[in-house]
Design a protein around this motif. Structure first.
Motif, PDB file in Angstrom:
ATOM      1  N   GLU A   1    -117.834   6.748  51.201  1.00  0.00           N
ATOM      2  CA  GLU A   1    -118.812   7.729  51.676  1.00  0.00           C
ATOM      3  C   GLU A   1    -118.042   8.860  52.351  1.00  0.00           C
ATOM      4  OE1 GLU A   1    -122.389   9.527  52.226  1.00  0.00           O
ATOM      5  OE2 GLU A   1    -121.989   7.746  51.037  1.00  0.00           O
ATOM      6  N   HIS A   2    -118.319  10.079  51.939  1.00  0.00           N
ATOM      7  CA  HIS A   2    -117.630  11.227  52.514  1.00  0.00           C
ATOM      8  C   HIS A   2    -118.524  11.912  53.529  1.00  0.00           C
ATOM      9  CE1 HIS A   2    -114.233  10.892  49.819  1.00  0.00           C
ATOM     10  NE2 HIS A   2    -115.094  10.619  48.858  1.00  0.00           N
TER      11      HIS A   2
ATOM     12  N   TYR B   1    -122.463  17.799  53.781  1.00  0.00           N
ATOM     13  CA  TYR B   1    -123.342  17.282  52.743  1.00  0.00           C
ATOM     14  C   TYR B   1    -123.560  15.769  52.850  1.00  0.00           C
ATOM     15  CZ  TYR B   1    -122.520  21.885  50.859  1.00  0.00           C
ATOM     16  OH  TYR B   1    -122.429  23.240  50.717  1.00  0.00           O
ATOM     17  N   GLY B   2    -122.900  15.131  53.789  1.00  0.00           N
ATOM     18  CA  GLY B   2    -123.054  13.691  53.985  1.00  0.00           C
ATOM     19  C   GLY B   2    -124.069  13.409  55.074  1.00  0.00           C
ATOM     20  N   THR B   3    -124.344  12.136  55.282  1.00  0.00           N
ATOM     21  CA  THR B   3    -125.250  11.700  56.338  1.00  0.00           C
ATOM     22  C   THR B   3    -124.427  11.125  57.470  1.00  0.00           C
ATOM     23  OG1 THR B   3    -126.966  11.207  54.709  1.00  0.00           O
ATOM     24  CG2 THR B   3    -127.202  10.196  56.873  1.00  0.00           C
TER      25      THR B   3
ATOM     26  N   GLY C   1    -123.087   8.990  60.439  1.00  0.00           N
ATOM     27  CA  GLY C   1    -123.255   7.603  60.839  1.00  0.00           C
ATOM     28  C   GLY C   1    -123.156   6.594  59.712  1.00  0.00           C
ATOM     29  N   ILE C   2    -123.155   7.040  58.459  1.00  0.00           N
ATOM     30  CA  ILE C   2    -123.069   6.117  57.330  1.00  0.00           C
ATOM     31  C   ILE C   2    -121.677   5.484  57.307  1.00  0.00           C
ATOM     32  CG2 ILE C   2    -123.106   5.931  54.799  1.00  0.00           C
ATOM     33  CD1 ILE C   2    -125.854   6.378  56.035  1.00  0.00           C
ATOM     34  N   PRO C   3    -121.595   4.161  57.124  1.00  0.00           N
ATOM     35  CA  PRO C   3    -120.278   3.509  57.080  1.00  0.00           C
ATOM     36  C   PRO C   3    -119.365   4.091  56.005  1.00  0.00           C
ATOM     37  CG  PRO C   3    -121.986   1.885  57.413  1.00  0.00           C
ATOM     38  CD  PRO C   3    -122.684   3.191  57.097  1.00  0.00           C
ATOM     39  N   ASP C   4    -118.071   3.867  56.170  1.00  0.00           N
ATOM     40  CA  ASP C   4    -117.044   4.464  55.314  1.00  0.00           C
ATOM     41  C   ASP C   4    -117.131   4.050  53.853  1.00  0.00           C
ATOM     42  OD1 ASP C   4    -115.554   5.889  57.378  1.00  0.00           O
ATOM     43  OD2 ASP C   4    -114.987   3.896  58.103  1.00  0.00           O
ATOM     44  N   ILE C   5    -117.396   2.775  53.603  1.00  0.00           N
ATOM     45  CA  ILE C   5    -117.409   2.264  52.232  1.00  0.00           C
ATOM     46  C   ILE C   5    -118.710   1.518  51.993  1.00  0.00           C
ATOM     47  CG2 ILE C   5    -116.251   0.792  50.533  1.00  0.00           C
ATOM     48  CD1 ILE C   5    -113.649   1.215  52.145  1.00  0.00           C
ATOM     49  N   ILE C   6    -119.388   1.872  50.923  1.00  0.00           N
ATOM     50  CA  ILE C   6    -120.628   1.214  50.520  1.00  0.00           C
ATOM     51  C   ILE C   6    -120.317   0.346  49.307  1.00  0.00           C
ATOM     52  CG2 ILE C   6    -123.016   1.552  49.779  1.00  0.00           C
ATOM     53  CD1 ILE C   6    -122.320   2.628  52.647  1.00  0.00           C
TER      54      ILE C   6
ATOM     55  N   THR D   1    -118.854   4.680  66.754  1.00  0.00           N
ATOM     56  CA  THR D   1    -119.602   5.572  67.635  1.00  0.00           C
ATOM     57  C   THR D   1    -121.005   4.985  67.834  1.00  0.00           C
ATOM     58  OG1 THR D   1    -120.549   6.870  65.832  1.00  0.00           O
ATOM     59  CG2 THR D   1    -118.379   7.575  66.688  1.00  0.00           C
ATOM     60  N   LYS D   2    -121.751   5.537  68.759  1.00  0.00           N
ATOM     61  CA  LYS D   2    -123.122   5.069  68.975  1.00  0.00           C
ATOM     62  C   LYS D   2    -123.956   5.226  67.707  1.00  0.00           C
ATOM     63  CE  LYS D   2    -123.292   5.778  73.937  1.00  0.00           C
ATOM     64  NZ  LYS D   2    -123.951   6.430  75.068  1.00  0.00           N
ATOM     65  N   LEU D   3    -123.780   6.345  67.018  1.00  0.00           N
ATOM     66  CA  LEU D   3    -124.530   6.572  65.789  1.00  0.00           C
ATOM     67  C   LEU D   3    -124.116   5.582  64.707  1.00  0.00           C
ATOM     68  CD1 LEU D   3    -126.597   8.140  64.175  1.00  0.00           C
ATOM     69  CD2 LEU D   3    -124.829   9.848  63.675  1.00  0.00           C
ATOM     70  N   GLN D   4    -122.825   5.320  64.569  1.00  0.00           N
ATOM     71  CA  GLN D   4    -122.356   4.339  63.584  1.00  0.00           C
ATOM     72  C   GLN D   4    -122.893   2.946  63.910  1.00  0.00           C
ATOM     73  OE1 GLN D   4    -118.155   5.072  64.043  1.00  0.00           O
ATOM     74  NE2 GLN D   4    -118.061   6.355  62.206  1.00  0.00           N
ATOM     75  N   ALA D   5    -122.863   2.563  65.185  1.00  0.00           N
ATOM     76  CA  ALA D   5    -123.381   1.254  65.597  1.00  0.00           C
ATOM     77  C   ALA D   5    -124.879   1.151  65.315  1.00  0.00           C
ATOM     78  CB  ALA D   5    -123.090   1.005  67.072  1.00  0.00           C
ATOM     79  N   ALA D   6    -125.613   2.219  65.565  1.00  0.00           N
ATOM     80  CA  ALA D   6    -127.057   2.216  65.294  1.00  0.00           C
ATOM     81  C   ALA D   6    -127.330   2.095  63.799  1.00  0.00           C
ATOM     82  CB  ALA D   6    -127.699   3.479  65.858  1.00  0.00           C
ATOM     83  N   THR D   7    -126.522   2.755  62.984  1.00  0.00           N
ATOM     84  CA  THR D   7    -126.690   2.676  61.525  1.00  0.00           C
ATOM     85  C   THR D   7    -126.382   1.275  61.026  1.00  0.00           C
ATOM     86  OG1 THR D   7    -126.135   5.019  61.306  1.00  0.00           O
ATOM     87  CG2 THR D   7    -125.982   3.676  59.319  1.00  0.00           C
ATOM     88  N   ILE D   8    -125.316   0.669  61.536  1.00  0.00           N
ATOM     89  CA  ILE D   8    -124.977  -0.712  61.180  1.00  0.00           C
ATOM     90  C   ILE D   8    -126.140  -1.632  61.531  1.00  0.00           C
ATOM     91  CG2 ILE D   8    -123.475  -2.654  61.842  1.00  0.00           C
ATOM     92  CD1 ILE D   8    -121.171  -0.538  61.971  1.00  0.00           C
TER      93      ILE D   8
END
Length: 98
Positions: A25-26, A30-32, A34-39, A59-66
């Motif tokens: 995920e880039h 154009y990306g979203t 908080g989205i994790p690095d690899i899907i 980050t807080k946003l990454q943790a919330a997305t997870i």
């Protein structure tokens, strides 16, 4: 090792896993955020991997997305090595294939 090098190692490993489709995920405009690095889609299971090195944490946003991915029934993990990725895949298989 930096995160880019870790992601490259993870991608190289995932390319050897049967029944596995994945993409990096880039970020950027154009990306979203908080989205994790690899899907990953492995044997029909959704897995999201957030790569970190050393003592780095999401980050807080990454943790919330997870957390959102997990609540939706997917697997999401912070990984620090290829071995961590192998463990996530094995545990996901065991969970669903019992």
């Amino acid at each position: 090792m930096n995160e880019a090098a870790l992601i490259q190692k993870i991608r190289k490993y995932l390319a050897t896993v049967p029944e596995c489709f994945f993409w990096k995920e880039h970020g950027g405009q154009y990306g979203t955020a908080g989205i994790p690095d690899i899907i990953v889609c492995h044997r029909g299971r959704f897995i999201a991997l957030e790569a970190k090195v050393g003592r780095n944490t999401p980050t807080k946003l990454q943790a919330a997305t997870i957390d959102q991915i997990r609540k939706a029934g997917g697997t999401a993990a912070v990984v620090y090595s290829v071995e961590d990725v192998q463990t996530v895949i094995s545990e996901t298989e065991a969970l669903y294939d019992g």
